[in-house]
Structures are given as C-alpha cells and as structure tokens.
Motif scaffolding. Structure first.
Motif: not given
Length: 506
Positions: A94-107
């Motif tokens: 089982f996999r799930h993404k967490d702590n998804i954070t969008f940064n200013d440098n297109d990442t």
C-alpha cells in the motif's frame, strides 16, 4: 419553382464533410501523441491526472523468494553450497503520498508512505515457515574484521560463542523480513553506538514497512513541461555520496512511478531507487498491448549490473567482483551485500555455477515495465532483484570454518503491479475506444458528406443532358421545335414572377 432539396443536400453534405475532416483532425491529435494537453498531465491540483499521481491506481504486490540452504554444515567444511528456492511469500503493498508541498521553483515535495500486508491466498507458504540462511550479522561482521589484528578477531570469536551466534541461522520468514531481536545488535549498539544504522530488530525489509522512501522533490512541469516528473532532490540532495564517481552518484530520472508523456522508441526510462542507492536506466524493447491498450516495453540493459571492466561507466560502483552483480556495501552498513538479477541471470556464468540449485532464465528472472507511451503511465510492471552475501572463511574467527569464497544468494523479490478494474476501464475508454470510434466515424462522415455533395451536381448534369438530347433529336417542324425549346428552357430557368407558360403539345 426549383426544388430546395438539392440545395439542402449540398448544405448537409458540406456540413458532414467538414465534420468528418474535424474528426480526422481529432483522431490525429489523439493517436499522434496529444491525447492529454500538457496542462492535464502536469503535477497540479487542477490537472486531470493529479489524483492518479497522488494515488496511483495500480495495486502493487511484493513477492519474496528465499534460497533455503540445504547443506550448511557441509559449507563450513568447504563444500559447494546447495540451495532450494522457497516461495513466493506475497505481500500487498500500500502506497500513498503525504506532506505534498508545492515550491516556488516549479517543484513539489512529498513523502510516499508504504506498508505491507501478507496475502496467504497468493503465497506458497506461511510467514511462520522456517528458512535456513547465512547469518548476515555474523558473516558480515567477520568480513569487516578480515584485516583487523588477530587479537580483535579472537575477541569477536569469543563474543559470538558467548551470544550463541553461528554462521547459519534457522528463522521464520516473518523474522527474516521484518526483524528479530538479536543479542549481537544490542551489544554493538551498546559499545559502538554509531556502527549500525538500526537500533532495534534486524530484518532485511524492517526499514521498509510502515515507513517512507525519503523526501522526493520533483518537477511539476507547470513552467517547464520538458522536466515533468524529474527528480530535483532526494532528502535534500542532488547527488548521493555512496559511490566513487560523480556519474554514479547522480540522482537522475524520475521517482519511478510516472514518466514524461509522448514517448518514442528512442526514449529511455530512468529512475532513482533509494533501495538500490542509485539511478537505473531501462531501454526500449518492443511495442505491445496490455488489455487492448498500446504500450512500450522497457527492460534492463545487459550493462545494468556489469562491472567496470565490462562497462567502464560502472567503475564508480566498484570494488567489483564478477560482472553482473553490484556491490552495495557502501550503502548497507558495509556488509558485503550484492545486488543482481535473480539466479544471477545476465551475469558471469561462474556465479550461478558456484551454487547448486540456481537456474537463471529470462522468462522468470528478467524485469520489465510496460508504459502507455502517450501518458507515461505504467500499465504493467515487474521489477525483480536479488540480494546476495559474499562469504568466506576468515582466519581467526572460528564461526566461519572453512567456507570457500562464494557469493551466496539470500533471496530475490519481485515488485509487480498491473492496472485493473474501473481505472483500467476508464483508461481504455478514453484512450482506445473513443479514438477508434472517431477513427472510423471520420471516414463515414467524409464519405456521406461527399455523396450528398455529389447528388445535386449529378442532378444538374442529368437535367441538362436530358433536355439537350430531347431537343436535338426532334424531327418535327419549326413550330414544334420552338415549342420543344421553350419547354426545355422552362426546365432550366425559373419562370418570371406572374407569368404563365402555355402547354406545349408535342
């Protein structure tokens, strides 16, 4: 009065022809590589594929095969090892993404959490099965002490004897994978607290369960679509320090889940694997289909685990032994562990010949990824790797006996997944069924439109020919000719408003 039917047919024909041409354009767009515009495949909450990236709709399974050692006592006397394959022991991953954070440098940065659940119905055996295999702690420590003073080796031999440690152990599948209490670990952590990277139980996969694979930072493709999914950093690093060359230390490719869309046979499939501590590059093999969906199959090149003498760019992964196995001791607490394909497939034949019970073959032991080339999404994958331990007798450490130097396989595992259920049906409908319907509809619409356009033209030509032939073939007098001509002209021209034509009797 002229009938409006031909004009209506002409207008309808033109409309259908234009519709057919539009359908042709849409099919070309769909099948030519633009089934999803860039804004719909980038990593962005507003994109159509964002949820698929966040929660990959493919069920993954981890299948583990152990090499049960049949003759441990004979190995200590210097005989050739003999093993038998046990398994598979299958786990749902089982996999799930967490702590998804969008940064200013297109990442975007994220953690992907993993957990495993045993699947008895898919397995050939239970987690309570006992397996005889090398004691990695004892034999690994012995190899690390090989060049140390004899006095230290004798102390270690005494410590092993006191703790009841032997060169081979008989433990359950669950203990080997997920960890077991070992007095040697507690002793080492007490007197050498920084020597081992773990403090509690020791197990081959203990650090994988209920954990994450590190903090990945990847490009979203919002500002630069050409860099979509590529790894910018892993745990804050743009390169690792395990290896002996900048090329081998580079973190290249994606995080191993999705790739840039619009692939061609010249595309390579590169990804960074935290478990292997390196980037891997797969190459295109052939086009195929999965459940009716077109795919490209990518496989491992023969040079993936080649040593530096066979493939010079891999020199940075050395010190190397025979070609086809990679030394990963520098990223696995300096234990003499090696990574390869199962049963030493695609490796130097002497490796498999040194151990009885190994039977390498490409059908069972090669890895592959089937990718939908338009979207870069995996449809079906099977990644197979083997973990082996280099063992030999170490003078001064009695537990190693007379073991002849050999790379002894411990286990091999397969991570596999295939799209299924509703996601597969949706994928098939949008990317196969709809384009196929439009593909055939374009010809039907074009053909029908052209046919309707031809009807008024043929009607006009036929009317002209009929009137002309009727007039020219008459043998009657001049008055009759005038009447015939008047009648024929009346068929071709509209009568002036308010006029009345006299009947012409022929």
């Amino acid at each position: 009065m002229r009938s409006p039917l031909p004009a209506a047919r002409a207008a309808l024909g033109a409309a259908l022809a234009a519709w057919g041409a539009g359908a042709w354009a849409r099919v070309t767009l769909l099948t030519g590589g633009s089934v999803l515009p860039p804004q719909n495949v980038r990593i962005d909450p507003s994109s159509l594929s964002f949820n698929m990236w966040k929660e990959i709709p493919v069920p993954f399974f981890l299948s583990v095969y152990f090499f049960d050692v049949i003759n441990p006592s004979a190995i200590l006397l210097g005989e050739k090892p003999q093993v038998r394959e046990r398994g598979p022991y299958v786990y749902r991953e089982f996999r799930h993404k967490d702590n998804i954070t969008f940064n200013d440098n297109d990442t975007v940065s994220f953690l992907e959490h993993r957990s495993f659940q045993f699947q008895p119905d898919r397995s050939r055996g239970l987690e309570s099965d006992y397996i005889v295999m090398p004691n990695i702690l004892v034999l690994g420590a012995a190899m690390m002490m090989e060049n140390k003073p004899m006095s230290m080796k004798l102390v270690m031999t005494l410590a092993f004897s006191t703790l009841g440690e032997r060169a081979f152990m008989n433990r359950t599948v669950g203990e080997i994978l997920w960890g077991y209490e070992d007095p040697l670990v507690h002793l080492v952590n007490k007197y050498f607290p920084d020597m081992l990277p773990f403090k509690g139980k020791f197990g081959l996969f203990a650090e994988l369960n209920n954990s994450d694979s590190g903090l990945f930072t990847v490009f979203t493709g919002v500002k630069d679509f050409n860099r979509i999914h590529l790894v910018d950093k892993w745990n804050g690093l743009s390169k690792v320090t395990y290896w002996h060359s900048d090329q081998c230390n580079m973190i290249n490719g994606t995080s191993g889940q999705m790739w840039a869309p619009f692939m061609t046979p010249e595309t390579s499939l590169e990804f960074y694997s935290p478990e292997a501590c390196r980037s891997m590059n797969l190459i295109y093999k052939e086009a195929g289909t999965f459940e009716g969906i077109p795919t490209y199959r990518f496989v491992a090149p023969s040079t993936l685990f080649a040593n530096g003498s066979v493939y010079p760019p891999n020199e940075g992964f050395c010190p190397c032994r025979e070609s086809g196995i990679q030394n990963i001791s520098t990223c696995r607490f300096n234990a003499p562990l090696f990574l390869s394909h199962p049963h030493f497939y695609n490796a130097d034949p002497t490796l498999a010949e040194a151990v009885l019970g190994l039977h390498p073959n490409p059908e069972e032991h090669s890895l592959f990824l089937d990718i939908h080339p338009v979207t870069g999404i995996p449809m079906n994958c099977s990644v197979k790797l083997q973990l082996s331990l280099y063992i030999k007798a170490v003078k001064g450490i009695g537990q190693t006996g007379k073991i002849e130097p050999v790379v002894l396989p411990l286990m091999w595992f397969e991570e596999s997944g295939a799209m299924e259920g509703q996601p597969l049906q949706t994928f098939y409908t949008q990317l196969v069924l709809v384009p196929n319907v439009l593909h055939y509809a374009q010809y039907v619409l074009l053909g029908l439109g052209c046919f309707l356009l031809l009807i008024p033209i043929l009607h006009q030509i036929r009317s002209q020919e009929k009137c002309y032939l009727f007039w020219s073939s008459s043998k009657k007098g001049s008055k009759d000719k005038e009447a015939i001509q008047a009648y024929s002209e009346s068929l071709m021209t509209s009568a002036p408003k308010g006029s009345v034509l006299q009947e012409a009797r022929l």
